[in-house]
Each structure stands twice: as structure tokens, then as C-alpha cells.
Design a protein around this motif. Structure first.
Motif, PDB file in Angstrom:
ATOM      1  N   SER A  54     -48.707  19.012  19.404  1.00 43.95           N
ATOM      2  CA  SER A  54     -50.152  19.044  19.666  1.00 43.95           C
ATOM      3  C   SER A  54     -50.529  19.889  20.876  1.00 43.95           C
ATOM      4  O   SER A  54     -51.700  20.213  21.062  1.00 43.95           O
ATOM      5  CB  SER A  54     -50.674  17.613  19.846  1.00 43.95           C
ATOM      6  OG  SER A  54     -50.373  16.858  18.698  1.00 43.95           O
ATOM      7  N   GLY A 392     -49.946  17.249   8.797  1.00 40.44           N
ATOM      8  CA  GLY A 392     -51.219  17.041   9.485  1.00 40.44           C
ATOM      9  C   GLY A 392     -51.471  18.137  10.495  1.00 40.44           C
ATOM     10  O   GLY A 392     -50.554  18.647  11.120  1.00 40.44           O
ATOM     11  N   THR A 395     -56.897  19.979  13.277  1.00 40.86           N
ATOM     12  CA  THR A 395     -58.237  19.952  12.695  1.00 40.86           C
ATOM     13  C   THR A 395     -58.476  18.680  11.877  1.00 40.86           C
ATOM     14  O   THR A 395     -59.571  18.123  11.894  1.00 40.86           O
ATOM     15  CB  THR A 395     -58.421  21.174  11.778  1.00 40.86           C
ATOM     16  OG1 THR A 395     -57.963  22.337  12.463  1.00 40.86           O
ATOM     17  CG2 THR A 395     -59.861  21.351  11.348  1.00 40.86           C
TER      18      THR A 395
HETATM   19  C1  LIG Z   1     -47.416  26.927  16.628  1.00 42.79           C
HETATM   20  C2  LIG Z   1     -48.387  25.947  16.084  1.00 42.79           C
HETATM   21  C3  LIG Z   1     -49.697  26.350  15.827  1.00 42.79           C
HETATM   22  C4  LIG Z   1     -50.605  25.440  15.303  1.00 42.79           C
HETATM   23  N1  LIG Z   1     -51.911  25.815  15.185  1.00 42.79           N
HETATM   24  C5  LIG Z   1     -52.819  24.922  14.744  1.00 42.79           C
HETATM   25  C6  LIG Z   1     -54.200  25.260  14.732  1.00 42.79           C
HETATM   26  O1  LIG Z   1     -54.615  26.319  15.186  1.00 42.79           O
HETATM   27  N2  LIG Z   1     -55.056  24.343  14.232  1.00 42.79           N
HETATM   28  C7  LIG Z   1     -54.646  23.129  13.752  1.00 42.79           C
HETATM   29  O2  LIG Z   1     -55.474  22.373  13.268  1.00 42.79           O
HETATM   30  N3  LIG Z   1     -53.347  22.763  13.792  1.00 42.79           N
HETATM   31  C8  LIG Z   1     -52.430  23.620  14.292  1.00 42.79           C
HETATM   32  N4  LIG Z   1     -51.120  23.270  14.388  1.00 42.79           N
HETATM   33  C9  LIG Z   1     -50.695  21.982  13.845  1.00 42.79           C
HETATM   34  C10 LIG Z   1     -50.880  20.831  14.797  1.00 42.79           C
HETATM   35  O3  LIG Z   1     -50.778  21.217  16.149  1.00 42.79           O
HETATM   36  C11 LIG Z   1     -49.816  19.773  14.523  1.00 42.79           C
HETATM   37  O4  LIG Z   1     -49.675  19.547  13.169  1.00 42.79           O
HETATM   38  C12 LIG Z   1     -50.198  18.450  15.173  1.00 42.79           C
HETATM   39  O5  LIG Z   1     -50.388  18.670  16.537  1.00 42.79           O
HETATM   40  C13 LIG Z   1     -49.113  17.426  14.940  1.00 42.79           C
HETATM   41  O6  LIG Z   1     -49.398  16.304  15.719  1.00 42.79           O
HETATM   42  P1  LIG Z   1     -48.466  15.037  15.706  1.00 42.79           P
HETATM   43  O7  LIG Z   1     -49.165  13.989  16.468  1.00 42.79           O
HETATM   44  O8  LIG Z   1     -48.086  14.688  14.308  1.00 42.79           O
HETATM   45  O9  LIG Z   1     -47.111  15.525  16.409  1.00 42.79           O
HETATM   46  P2  LIG Z   1     -46.808  15.765  17.985  1.00 42.79           P
HETATM   47  O10 LIG Z   1     -47.956  16.346  18.690  1.00 42.79           O
HETATM   48  O11 LIG Z   1     -45.515  16.474  18.102  1.00 42.79           O
HETATM   49  O12 LIG Z   1     -46.631  14.288  18.532  1.00 42.79           O
HETATM   50  C14 LIG Z   1     -45.464  13.545  18.323  1.00 42.79           C
HETATM   51  C15 LIG Z   1     -45.105  12.886  19.636  1.00 42.79           C
HETATM   52  O13 LIG Z   1     -44.087  11.917  19.418  1.00 42.79           O
HETATM   53  C16 LIG Z   1     -43.341  11.804  20.617  1.00 42.79           C
HETATM   54  N5  LIG Z   1     -42.087  11.108  20.317  1.00 42.79           N
HETATM   55  C17 LIG Z   1     -41.069  11.582  19.580  1.00 42.79           C
HETATM   56  N6  LIG Z   1     -40.084  10.645  19.507  1.00 42.79           N
HETATM   57  C18 LIG Z   1     -40.510   9.560  20.215  1.00 42.79           C
HETATM   58  C19 LIG Z   1     -39.941   8.287  20.508  1.00 42.79           C
HETATM   59  N7  LIG Z   1     -38.746   7.927  20.071  1.00 42.79           N
HETATM   60  N8  LIG Z   1     -40.654   7.423  21.301  1.00 42.79           N
HETATM   61  C20 LIG Z   1     -41.880   7.763  21.750  1.00 42.79           C
HETATM   62  N9  LIG Z   1     -42.462   8.970  21.491  1.00 42.79           N
HETATM   63  C21 LIG Z   1     -41.791   9.849  20.725  1.00 42.79           C
HETATM   64  C22 LIG Z   1     -43.181  13.251  21.044  1.00 42.79           C
HETATM   65  O14 LIG Z   1     -42.891  13.377  22.418  1.00 42.79           O
HETATM   66  C23 LIG Z   1     -44.525  13.864  20.651  1.00 42.79           C
HETATM   67  O15 LIG Z   1     -45.416  13.958  21.751  1.00 42.79           O
HETATM   68  C24 LIG Z   1     -50.190  24.131  14.978  1.00 42.79           C
HETATM   69  C25 LIG Z   1     -48.890  23.713  15.266  1.00 42.79           C
HETATM   70  C26 LIG Z   1     -48.003  24.604  15.849  1.00 42.79           C
HETATM   71  C27 LIG Z   1     -46.640  24.112  16.233  1.00 42.79           C
END
Ligand SMILES: Cc1cc2nc3c(=O)[nH]c(=O)nc-3n(C[C@H](O)[C@H](O)[C@H](O)COP(=O)(O)OP(=O)(O)OC[C@H]3O[C@@H](n4cnc5c(N)ncnc54)[C@H](O)[C@@H]3O)c2cc1C
Length: 563
Positions: A54, A392, A395
């Protein structure tokens, strides 16, 4: 409750309804929705909130026009609607983003969609005017009556070159359409957490707490600041660990292969001419090999990305020299007369998209949609189900969180009381709709708090209407401007430390402020900030030194910033 009070409460009453593992946007969005519906919910994040995928996004609130080619019409419609909601619910952070596509071919890409559908195409290719026009018409149709942004326009070669004088003359057209810019995603995430906690005293979020194991009815958590462990007994676990989802399931004895992550990197450059040339437009296009490229107006800097490379271990994601060369060369392709060099780079970052594990032939064909994978039953050796949140986008976080919350509420035998569709976020509440109204708010706040109009404008730009609480706090004691950081005052920083769950110096530098990302940090600033934060957080001299060293090491090792 502060951190110690939360731990104390957990020790006394380890039973909770829902444990969310992972404080990225999907975990945080679900946390907010459950909190709003009265559920006692604990969110734990192993490092700082919003520091995984994120924090590595391209900062776009977008429908994902190119996903149409993979037949993901449901996703694009949902994403366009969510983009519109973000523009309305978080107007202080999410702004309309005019986006220009420079187009180099007329007919190319027409066959991509059918070939991909039949699995024949295994190499991306550049899209031409016709296919882009078709995509934009569908995109506009999805915006429908929620007309938060204007419709797309096509510009002839002549008009394009008249408007964008430095643009490569090989173009055949440009197309202009609108998406949203999420200018400070990390701040939006923390505001969602604070909103949730304010709504429900039984909603608690802890950063620097890892889920390290569990069996039967118990999960073991570890406080990463003290190494102390805590047992909790949840009725449901939501694994929102993004790219770490399979690693996290393994800690519970669950062997899964839900994620097939791809790495994406970006650079932030200081280049006044390029910044001036793009104005308020993002340039979004496909390279000759079909890969997506963006050149994005990012405050007074320019953000350039991104790559899409399969990777196994999320911790290893770094922006490499090859990626930097690639970003510089493709910027040259669009603006050949501008000389952009490595010396212009002030920050770089890389993260892993938590995409579903897939047998797709190319990374661009992997679905960008989200799903909830449920693990439950006797084979799991757990007395509660585990929902893994796969995929996911930033957005679509609200819609995804709504789907997860509905499922969780059903599991808990509860029904939905409130929804988040038009719920304003943090400093977006009561945010002035037009500049005149903003000016009036600033005038009256200035008269009331004694804080200058100029500084209030800065506070509004940073925090939306939370500027009011911050200005009131600033006015409540002796305040002064920091020596190394003239656009921050000490009491503004103290307010953030006290209210925004800051544990380490890098939390402030990289996620509560834009100092790191915009390449504004100096060594003197890091040292002065360590004093300011440390005095509030009770660090002794040794701890202050350790925090300085930690921040300098993160900046150098992950972000290419050597001070
Ligand atoms: C290069 C890139 C560009 C992108 N551009 C866009 C964009 O322009 N627009 C858009 O809408 N989306 C975009 N995305 C997609 C979006 O950013 C991600 O899909 C979204 O942020 C995923 O969020 P999440 O909460 O699932 O994962 P994350 O943000 O990775 O959160 C997971 C969290 O879990 C924590 N964690 C892991 N294991 C443990 C544990 N055992 N105990 C406690 N905590 C733990 C980690 O530290 C991490 O902070 C992009 C992604 C990337 C990588």
C-alpha cells in the motif's frame, strides 16, 4: 486507548470477535467497516501501517482501463465507481487527475483482446488509437451519472503537438481522460484507522505487532518493540497480509499458494522543466512492448513508473539499476528533448502487488480483481475460520472491505447497521468544495487561533479539515519553526506523534509526512526530528541515535537516498 492500554486490555480479556492480520489498505478498510458496525476488532501490523504494497502504489485512483482487454468488465465498473467515491469522500487527498495518453499507432492492439481470450497471445503489444477510443468510451459509460470527472477527448496530432510542444512528434494522436490522484495514501490510511477507533472503543489497531503463530483457539502476537508475546482468542481471523498472505497462513499451519506477486518500482525526480511540461497531467501510455508507463505530477516533483516483474519474497523488492534505466529511457521516448538523468532522482521505491497465483502467460494477463479465500474445518487444526484477502487495489479497497465485512458479519450472526459508501474520511469531512469557501474557513480559523493564513493553507493542504484541531493545538502553547524544516512547527509534529501512532522516526519521515518521498530530507533534519519525536516518546540519547541510524539505513537501502 494508547498502545500500553490496548495490550493491558488484551491481557485481561483475550477474547475478540475478529483479528485482522495486516495493516495495509485492505486490512484497514475492513477494520473501519467492522468498527462502524459495532464489532470488537483488533488489527495488527508487523511494521508500520501502510508500509507494504500500500505504500508502493502508483498513487492512482483509477478504473484500470487496460483491464477491459482481459475482459474484467466487473472490476473496471467497480473501480470507476470507487474512484468517484474516493474523490467525493476524501477530497483533501484524492484529486481529479487529467491523464494524457500519447498514441503512436492507429490500429495496433485490435486483436489483443480476442487473442488473449483464446490464450493465443503471450506477448503484450502497443495499443493504437482505435482500441484506446473504444476503451475510453466504455470507461466513460461506467462513470454514468456519477459525473465526478469530465468525459474523455481525442486530440489530433497537430493539436496535440501545439499543446505539448516537447512531445515526441512521432505520435498520431493523444487522448485525454480523467482519473484520480491519491496524493498521500499513507495519510489516508492512518485517517481511516483514527476514524474507526473514534467510532468504536472496541476497535483497536496496533502497528509493530506481528502474528507469529497459532493453533486451536489461540493466536500468538508479538510486540516488535518489546518482544513480549500475547495470546488472543478470536472468533474469526482475517488474513490481510497482502503479498505475505501465504507466509502468514503457514504460521497457522495452513499451506496455501494464493499469491503470485509481481514487483513494481517507481522513481521520484526533481526536474523543473519536465514538471512544467506535464503541468497537472499524468502521461500514461504503453511502451513498445506493451508495458504500462506513467509520468505523474507529484507535488513539485515527477513520479515515474512502473515495472511488473514476478517475485517470490516481498522483502526483497528493490528498485534496480535496470529498472531505473528503463524509466529514464521511456521518459525520453515521450519527451525526447528533455534530458532526464540519474542525478535528478531524489527517491525510489518498490513493492509487490498481491496478485492471485495464476497460470497466465504474461503478467499483464493476471487478474487484478480481488477475492476472499476461506479456510475452515477440522483439517485446519483451528477453531475459527481464516479469510485470506487476495488481490485488491487501493482504488477498490472500500468495496472489497464491504464484501469482507458482510461475510464476517454473517459469520458472527450480526447484521449490517451502517455502510461506508458516502462516509467521508478524516480531513475530508466538511472539506470546502470551492476555493472561496476554503479561504473563508482559513480566515475564520486564523482569527480564532492566531495561526497565520499562510500556515493554515499549508495545514489544509496536508491534513484537510483536521487542520482545525492541529491549529488549535499549535495555539495552546509556545510553538516554533524547526531550524532544518521551515514549513513545520514543533507543536504540529507533537500533535502528529501524540495522535497518529508514530513509533519510529521513519514512520514520520516516510508515512505521516511527505518529507522522505519528495526527497526533502537532510541529515540535520533527521537529527532535529529525532530530538523532537524522542522528547514526546521518551527516548533517551542512545535511542535517539539508534532511530537516526535506523532511518538513515532505510533511506539508503530501500530508497536510494544517501545522506
Ligand atoms: C507497484 C505497485 C503499483 C500500484 N499502483 C496502484 C495504483 O496506482 N492504484 C491502485 O488502486 N492500486 C495500485 N496498486 C495496488 C495496491 O497498492 C495494492 O493492491 C494494495 O495496496 C494491497 O493492499 P493490502 O492491504 O492487501 O497489502 P499490503 O499493503 O501489503 O498490506 C499487508 C500488510 O500485512 C503486513 N503483514 C504481513 N505479515 C504479517 C504478520 N504476520 N503479522 C502482522 N502483519 C503482517 C505487512 O507488513 C503489510 O503491511 C499498486 C501496487 C503496486 C505494488
Amino acid at each position: 486507548m494508547n498502545r500500553n492500554e490496548i495490550f493491558f486490555a488484551l491481557k485481561n480479556r483475550p477474547n475478540i470477535s475478529v483479528l485482522i492480520v495486516g495493516g495495509g489498505i485492505n486490512g484497514i478498510g475492513t477494520f473501519r467497516d467492522l468498527a462502524l458496525n459495532g464489532v470488537d476488532v483488533l488489527l495488527v501490523e508487523k511494521s508500520d501501517f501502510c508500509s507494504g504494497a500500500s505504500s508502493a502504489s502508483s498513487h492512482m485512483a483509477h478504473g484500470g482501463i487496460r483491464y477491459l482487454e482481459n475482459g474484467e468488465f466487473r472490476l473496471v465498473r467497480e473501480a470507476v465507481q470507487e474512484r468517484n467515491r474516493l474523490l467525493q469522500n476524501a477530497p483533501h487527498v484524492v484529486k481529479p487527475l487529467p491523464t494524457t495518453i500519447p498514441i503512436f499507432k492507429r490500429f495496433s492492439g485490435l486483436l489483443n483482446a480476442p487473442l488473449k481470450f483464446f490464450g493465443i497471445l503471450d506477448k503484450p503489444s502497443e495499443r493504437g488509437s482505435l482500441i484506446i477510443k473504444l476503451g475510453l468510451m466504455i470507461y466513460d459509460a461506467y462513470t454514468g451519472r456519477q459525473r465526478t470527472v469530465p468525459k474523455h477527448q481525442f486530440l489530433s496530432r497537430k493539436n496535440s503537438l501545439a499543446k505539448w510542444k516537447q512531445l515526441n512528434p512521432d505520435i498520431v494522436n493523444t487522448a485525454v481522460y480523467y482519473d484520480g490522484a491519491i496524493l498521500q495514501p499513507e495519510r489516508l490510511a492512518i485517517e481511516l484507522i483514527l476514524d474507526a477507533e473514534a467510532e468504536n472503543p472496541n476497535a483497536r489497531a496496533l502497528n509493530y505487532v506481528s502474528m507469529v503463530g497459532g493453533s486451536e483457539d489461540t493466536i500468538i502476537l508479538r510486540d516488535e518493540l518489546t518482544d513480549e508475546t500475547y495470546d488472543v482468542q478470536p472468533r474469526l481471523v482475517i488474513n490481510a497480509a497482502g503479498p505475505w498472505i501465504d507466509f502468514t497462513n503457514r504460521k497457522l499451519g495452513l499451506s496455501t499458494r494464493f499469491i503470485g506477486g509481481t514487483k513494481g518500482s517507481h522513481i521520484v525526480v526533481e526536474h523543473d522543466e519536465l514538471r512544467k511540461v506535464i503541468g497537472d497531467h499524468e502521461f500514461f501510455f504503453e511502451n513498445e512492448d506493451g508495458r504500462i508507463v506513467l509520468i505523474y505530477p507529484f507535488f513539485d516533483r515527477v513520479l515515474i513508473g512502473t515495472s511488473d516483474i514476478p517475485i517470490e519474497h516481498p522483502e526483497e523488492a528493490r528498485c534496480t539499476d535496470e529498472e531505473i534505466d528503463y524509466f529514464l529511457s521511456l521518459t525520453r521516448r515521450i519527451f525526447p528533448s528533455l534530458s532526464l538523468r540519474r542525478e535528478n532522482i531524489v527517491f525510489q521505491f518498490s513493492g509487490v502487488r498481491p496478485l492471485p497465483h495464476s497460470g497466465a502467460k504474461t503478467v499483464s494477463q493476471i487478474s487484478r480483481d480481488h477475492s476472499i479465500e476461506v479456510l475452515s474445518g477440522d483439517w485446519t487444526n483451528l477453531r475459527f475460520p481464516v479469510y485470506s484477502l487476495v488481490g485488491g487495489k487501493w482504488t477498490t479497497f472500500r468495496a472489497f472491505s464491504e464484501q469482507v465485512t458482510d461475510k464476517a458479519l454473517a459469520h458472527l450472526g450480526l447484521s449490517r447497521q451502517k455502510n461506508t459508501r458516502s462516509l467521508q474520511i478524516g480531513g475530508g469531512r466538511g472539506y470546502p468544495g470551492e476555493p472561496g469557501e476554503m479561504q473563508r474557513q482559513i480566515e475564520s480559523l486564523s482569527a480564532w487561533t492566531g495561526v497565520s493564513r499562510e500556515r493554515l493553507k499549508t495545514l489544509f493542504d496536508r491534513y484537510g479539515t483536521r487542520a482545525e484541531s492541529i491549529a488549535t493545538y499549535m495555539n495552546g502553547g509556545t510553538d516554533f519553526i524547526l531550524r532544518s524544516l521551515p514549513d513545520f512547527t514543533l507543536r504540529e509534529i507533537i500533535f502528529l506523534v501524540q495522535h497518529e501512532k508514530i513509533c519510529h522516526l521513519d514512520d514520520f519521515v516516510l508515512r505521516r509526512s511527505m518529507l522522505g518521498m519528495l526527497g526533502r530530507v537532510t541529515r540535520e533534519m533527521i537529527e532535529e526530528l529525532a530530538q523532537a519525536l524522542g522528547n514526546v516518546l521518551g527516548w533517551n540519547a542512545e535511542q535517539k541515535e539508534a532511530e537516526v541510524a535506523r532511518t538513515l539505513s532505510i533511506l539508503a537501502e530501500r530508497h536510494g537516498v544517501r545522506l
